[in-house]
Write an enzyme that holds these catalytic residues in place. Sequence first.
Site, short mmCIF file in Angstrom:
data_model
loop_
_atom_site.label_atom_id
_atom_site.label_comp_id
_atom_site.label_asym_id
_atom_site.label_seq_id
_atom_site.Cartn_x
_atom_site.Cartn_y
_atom_site.Cartn_z
N ALA A 70 53.57 43.52 49.02
CA ALA A 70 53.28 42.47 50.00
C ALA A 70 52.03 41.74 49.52
O ALA A 70 51.21 42.29 48.78
CB ALA A 70 53.06 43.10 51.36
N GLY A 115 55.66 46.79 48.90
CA GLY A 115 56.81 46.02 49.37
C GLY A 115 57.85 45.80 48.28
O GLY A 115 59.03 45.55 48.59
N GLU A 118 59.88 48.91 48.36
CA GLU A 118 60.64 48.85 49.62
C GLU A 118 61.82 47.89 49.48
O GLU A 118 62.93 48.16 49.97
CB GLU A 118 59.71 48.43 50.76
CG GLU A 118 58.70 49.54 51.10
CD GLU A 118 57.60 49.08 52.03
OE1 GLU A 118 56.96 48.03 51.74
OE2 GLU A 118 57.34 49.76 53.04
N GLU A 138 49.92 51.61 49.03
CA GLU A 138 49.23 51.02 50.19
C GLU A 138 48.02 51.83 50.62
O GLU A 138 47.04 51.29 51.14
CB GLU A 138 50.20 50.91 51.38
CG GLU A 138 51.30 49.87 51.21
CD GLU A 138 52.55 50.40 50.54
OE1 GLU A 138 52.52 51.49 49.91
OE2 GLU A 138 53.59 49.73 50.66
#
Length: 264
Positions: A70, A115, A118, A138
């Site tokens: 992200a 992300g 993911e 993260e």
Amino acid sequence: MSDPAASPPVTVADRDAVRVITVNRPDKLNALNAATLDALDAAFAAAIADDAVRAIVLTGAGPKAFVAGADIAEMNTLTPVQGRDFALRGQRMMRRVERSPKPVVAMVNGFALGGGLELAMCCHLRIAADTARVGQPEINLGLIPGFGGTQRLLRLAGRAATLELCLLGTPIDAARARELGIVNRVVPAGELEAQTMAIAQQLAASAPLALRGTLDCVNHGGECGIEEGLEYEAAQFGLMFSTRDMREGTTAFLERRKPSFSGT
Ligand code: COA
């Protein structure tokens, strides 16, 4: 500074019946900001709606990254409510990918972090270059995964691997990711595109309704108990007998020829 109008965050290209969707922010290692999440959502909705598309490949632009996570710069100033909304935005898009009735193959061409992992995990198959590195880092940002990482990694690779990746935050190489069951295959970087496209072309030539039934059963089965899952599978199996493709597939076998599937 790059002109966003000149370089869209996501590009699409068709190779026969395979739609290739590419995250296109190579200068930011394809980090997922809100605009990129929305563009991916739109690209997948369009691919799913297009009858000419039978399989989808997802990858990242440039030589280094699939998706490096992200967008940390965008997240830096979010409030708690905005943070939750950002997570839900990513989760909605990834759920669309996971529930796609057409098979989606992640071509993991480099870093798949946060992300990015993911996103790869909501695809149905993952083919990784031997140079790829994957992880859920993260924790190093004082964060936790927010686009389904704690849930999909748990279901894909189990509790030990999930806790190792999410608690330590240390990326692992492609070979280790294969050992843990996080990626399906690891191939030499120079062969990644050819090998991934060969798999996608195989899927594109396969029976679309049977692919869809398989995806439905596996998605449903991952979320329910064994009795319900078996009942669901039996119903889907029965449904296949209403398709021309089932008659074609079984007849072609008996006639010792290659089947030609129409998706009907
Ligand atoms: N969000 C926003 N920008 C990112 C990013 C992310 N997740 N990952 C990389 N970038 C940007 C960098 O800020 C840099 O931008 P700049 O050139 O404008 O400074 C550019 O992409 C290149 O990254 P850089 O860090 O210089 O490349 P590197 O080869 O030295 O390192 C990584 C590569 C992947 C190890 C490193 O970029 C990294 O750790 N990224 C963050 C991974 C992460 O924590 N992801 C989870 C986020 S929740």
